[in-house]
Design an enzyme around this catalytic site. Structure first.
Site, PDB file in Angstrom:
ATOM      1  N   ASN A 199       0.795  -1.219   0.000  1.00 24.09           N
ATOM      2  CA  ASN A 199       0.000   0.000   0.000  1.00 24.09           C
ATOM      3  C   ASN A 199       0.834   1.278   0.000  1.00 24.09           C
ATOM      4  O   ASN A 199       1.975   1.294   0.475  1.00 24.09           O
ATOM      5  CB  ASN A 199      -0.885   0.051   1.261  1.00 24.09           C
ATOM      6  CG  ASN A 199      -2.012  -0.949   1.246  1.00 24.09           C
ATOM      7  OD1 ASN A 199      -2.883  -0.908   0.389  1.00 24.09           O
ATOM      8  ND2 ASN A 199      -2.001  -1.871   2.198  1.00 24.09           N
TER       9      ASN A 199
ATOM     10  N   ASP B 252     -13.619  -6.641   7.119  1.00 22.81           N
ATOM     11  CA  ASP B 252     -13.426  -5.234   6.732  1.00 22.81           C
ATOM     12  C   ASP B 252     -12.220  -5.137   5.802  1.00 22.81           C
ATOM     13  O   ASP B 252     -11.294  -4.367   6.033  1.00 22.81           O
ATOM     14  CB  ASP B 252     -13.227  -4.372   7.976  1.00 22.81           C
ATOM     15  CG  ASP B 252     -13.314  -2.878   7.662  1.00 22.81           C
ATOM     16  OD1 ASP B 252     -13.804  -2.532   6.573  1.00 22.81           O
ATOM     17  OD2 ASP B 252     -12.879  -2.062   8.500  1.00 22.81           O
TER      18      ASP B 252
ATOM     19  N   GLY C  77      -6.657 -12.811   5.158  1.00 24.56           N
ATOM     20  CA  GLY C  77      -7.764 -13.195   6.024  1.00 24.56           C
ATOM     21  C   GLY C  77      -8.283 -14.585   5.769  1.00 24.56           C
ATOM     22  O   GLY C  77      -8.550 -15.354   6.710  1.00 24.56           O
TER      23      GLY C  77
ATOM     24  N   GLU D  29      -4.201  -8.699   9.524  1.00 25.61           N
ATOM     25  CA  GLU D  29      -3.892  -7.592   8.623  1.00 25.61           C
ATOM     26  C   GLU D  29      -2.728  -8.009   7.731  1.00 25.61           C
ATOM     27  O   GLU D  29      -1.664  -8.365   8.223  1.00 25.61           O
ATOM     28  CB  GLU D  29      -3.528  -6.343   9.417  1.00 25.61           C
ATOM     29  CG  GLU D  29      -3.017  -5.170   8.599  1.00 25.61           C
ATOM     30  CD  GLU D  29      -3.977  -4.753   7.502  1.00 25.61           C
ATOM     31  OE1 GLU D  29      -3.550  -4.740   6.326  1.00 25.61           O
ATOM     32  OE2 GLU D  29      -5.137  -4.466   7.812  1.00 25.61           O
TER      33      GLU D  29
END
Length: 532
Positions: free
Chosen positions: A247, A373, A356, A330
Site C-alpha cells: 500500500n 473489513d 484473512g 492484517e
C-alpha cells in the site's frame, strides 16, 4: 570508426541485462505510482501490463528497422540517456499528469472512468521510455552477432541476460527498494543505472559530451526535486507518508482525529477519535454485531477482525464492551506498525500478518463476532468475496455468533457489487440484515446462523449502560432491514469484483460531479471556473 567497447561482449550483455531489469522495475513502479490515485486492482494491473507490452513491441519493431538502416551505436546509447532522464522525471511530474488527466476525464467521460484515466496516464507517462528500451535488443543483436554460425548462441545469450535482468527487476523493487526507499527513489535508481551505462559508452568513445552533460544535469534536477514532493502534495497536515509492499500509506492528524488513508484522492481506512467517542462512521454501525452477540453477558467472548487496519473497530469494542479477547488479521505489516505508533492499538490485541482467508484456513477456533473489513474502494480481494469464503466464516462462528461485513460502495443500481456480495452471503447464512450508513456510501451487513436478529439486538441493547452507544444502537435497529436473497452469486471460479466495483465508481463520479459537468457542457471552461 569502430568502437572498441563494442568488442567487449560482456558490456553489451550487461546493457541487455540492465535494460530488461529497468523495464520490469518501471512496470512495478508504475503500479505504485498509479495505486494511490486509481487503486491497485486487477484492472489497473491489466492496463499497465498491456500498455507496456505495446511500448515494447513497437520498440522492438522500430529498433530492428533502425538497426538495419543505421546501425550507429551512438544512437542506441543516446536513446538510453533519453529513457533514463524520462524515467527520472516520472516522480517529479507523474503525479501532476495523473491529476490533470483525471480532471479532464471527469468532465469528459460518463463511463469507464478508471479504465480511461489509467490507460491515458500509462500511455503518456510510461510508453515513450519503454518504447526506447524496446529498441535495445534488436540493436544489440546487430553488434554482438559476428557470423551466422554463432548467431543462435549469441541471440540466445542476449535473451538470457534480458530475462535474468527482468527477473531481478521484478523482485528487487517489490521486496527491497520500494519498501526501503519508496517509489520515487526506485525510479531514480534504475534511471541512474541506465544513465551510467550510456555514460560508460560515450566516455570510452569520447563522443556526445554535451548530451552526456545535459543528461547528468537533468537527472540531478529530477533527483533533487522529484524526491521532495509527496503523492498528496496539497496536504499540509500529514504526520506520516510512506509505502509498504502492499500500500501507499498516509497518516494525517488534526485536533480531534488521527486518520489512515491508503488512497490519495478518497477514503478513510482507519480513524482514531482522540476523545474516544463514536467515530460517526461505519465502525459505529458495526458495533451492532457485538451487541447482537451479547458479548457483555458472555464469560470469555472472542472477536476476530479480518482487515484490522489500525484497529478502529478493536478499540471501539474495548471502549464499550470491556477487556474482551480480540484477534486481528492484517496483510500489511507496516499498517500494524502504524497502529501501535499513531493509533494507540492496545499491545495485548494480537495482530497476525496474513491474508484473512488463509488465516481462517489455518486456525481451528470459533468466534462470537467476526468482522470482515477487507474491502478497500475498488480493490476487493476476490478470495474474500466468494461463497466459499463466507462458508469458512460461518464455520468459524459460534452457534449464536454474528458476522458483520463492511461494504463500501453502496448504490441502487441493479446488479451492483453490494447486491452480489449480499446475495452470496444469503446463500450461506439463513439470517441476513443490512443497514445503510448515514452520509456515506457504506452499508453494513449482519449475518447469523439462526435466531431472530432484531430480537437479539433488542436483548443486547437492554444490557448497554453507555447512553451514547445505546442511542446509536437504537438508530441502527430502526434502520436495519432484512435482506431478501436474489440470484447473484460470487464464487472462487467467478468473481468479477473489479468490474462491478468500477461500475459503482462511475456512478458515484457522475452523481457527485453532475452539476459541474452540466456547467462545463453549457458554458465551457470559463463558466466552470467561475462556478468554483
Amino acid at each position: 570508426m569502430e568502437k572498441k567497447i563494442l568488442k567487449n561482449k560482456y558490456y553489451l550483455y550487461m546493457t541487455e541485462f540492465f535494460a530488461g531489469m529497468s523495464v520490469m522495475a518501471v512496470e512495478l513502479g508504475a503500479s505504485r505510482l498509479l495505486a494511490p490515485y486509481f487503486s491497485s486492482s486487477q484492472i489497473v494491473w491489466t492496463i499497465i501490463i498491456g500498455t507496456i507490452m505495446i511500448a515494447m513491441a513497437l520498440g522492438n519493431v522500430w529498433g530492428g528497422r533502425r538497426a538495419d538502416k543505421d546501425p550507429n551505436p551512438d544512437k542506441l546509447y543516446f536513446r538510453l540517456i533519453v529513457a533514463a532522464v524520462w524515467i527520472a522525471a516520472i516522480p517529479l511530474l507523474g503525479k501532476y499528469v495523473i491529476l490533470g488527466i483525471s480532471g479532464v476525464l471527469v468532465l469528459a467521460v460518463n463511463t469507464n472512468f478508471l479504465i480511461w484515466a489509467a490507460f491515458l496516464a500509462c500511455m503518456i507517462i510510461f510508453v515513450f521510455p519503454l518504447f526506447l528500451l524496446g529498441t535495445v535488443t534488436p540493436s544489440l543483436v546487430k553488434y554482438t552477432v559476428d557470423s551466422l554460425s554463432d548467431s543462435g548462441k549469441t541471440v540466445g545469450t542476449l535473451g538470457a541476460f534480458n530475462t535474468i535482468g527482468s527477473i531481478i527487476g521484478t523482485f528487487l523493487p517489490t521486496f527491497v527498494t520500494i519498501p526501503a526507499v519508496g517509489t520515487a527513489v526506485t525510479f531514480l535508481i534504475f534511471s541512474g543505472i541506465l544513465l551510467v551505462l550510456a555514460l560508460i559508452y560515450f566516455i570510452s568513445t569520447r563522443a556526445k559530451k554535451v548530451h552526456c552533460a545535459a543528461g547528468v544535469v537533468l537527472f540531478l534536477i529530477c533527483s533533487i526535486f522529484g524526491n521532495s514532493t509527496s503523492f498528496a502534495f496539497w496536504e499540509n497536515n500529514l504526520v506520516y507518508e510512506g509505502e509498504s509492499i502492499y500500500n501507499y500509506l498516509q497518516v494525517k492528524e488534526d485536533e480531534e482525529n488521527v486518520i489512515l488513508s491508503t488512497n490519495v484522492l478518497f477514503g478513510v481506512q482507519s480513524i482514531l477519535k482522540k476523545n474516544q467517542e463514536l467515530t460517526g462512521m461505519y465502525y459505529d454501525y458495526a458495533l451492532a454485531a457485538p451487541v447482537m452477540a451479547q458479548l457483555e453477558a458472555k464469560e470469555n467472548p472472542q472477536v476476530l477482525i479480518l482487515g484490522m487496519g489500525t484497529g478502529t473497530f478493536a478499540r471501539q469494542c474495548r471502549n464499550y464492551f470491556g477487556e474482551i479477547a480480540i484477534e486481528g488479521v492484517e496483510i500489511d505489516e507496516k499498517i500494524t506498525g502504524l497502529a501501535h505508533e499513531y493509533f494507540e492499538l492496545p499491545e495485548d490485541i494480537s495482530v497476525t500478518t496474513y491474508d484473512g482467508r488463509a488465516y481462517l484456513a489455518a486456525v481451528d477456533k470459533k468466534y462470537d463476532v467476526i468482522m470482515v473489513d477487507a474491502y478497500q474502494d475498488i480493490t476487493i480481494p476476490f478470495q474474500m468475496s466468494s461463497k466459499e469464503f463466507f462458508t469458512m466464516v460461518k464455520e468459524h462462528l459460534t452457534e449464536d455468533g454474528i458476522m458483520v461485513v463492511n461494504m463500501n460502495m453502496h448504490t441502487e443500481q441493479e446488479g451492483n457489487i453490494n447486491q452480489y456480495l449480499s446475495d452470496t452471503i444469503a446463500n450461506v447464512f439463513s439470517d441476513v440484515y443490512t443497514v445503510d450508513v448515514a452520509g456515506s456510501t457504506n452499508r453494513e451487513l449482519f449475518a447469523a446462523n439462526g435466531g431472530d436478529m432484531l430480537e437479539r439486538m433488542e436483548a443486547g441493547m437492554s444490557q448497554l449502560t453507555d447512553k451514547e452507544l445505546k442511542s446509536m444502537m437504537t438508530e441502527v435497529a430502526e434502520n436495519m432491514r432484512v435482506y431478501e436473497k436474489g440470484s447473484y452469486l460470487l464464487t472462487d471460479d467467478k468473481a468479477p469484483v473489479e468490474l462491478l466495483g468500477m461500475q459503482v465508481i462511475d456512478e458515484l463520479i457522475q452523481s457527485e460531479l453532475g452539476y459541474y459537468k452540466e456547467i462545463f457542457q453549457e458554458e465551457g471552461i470559463q463558466g466552470l471556473l467561475e462556478s468554483m
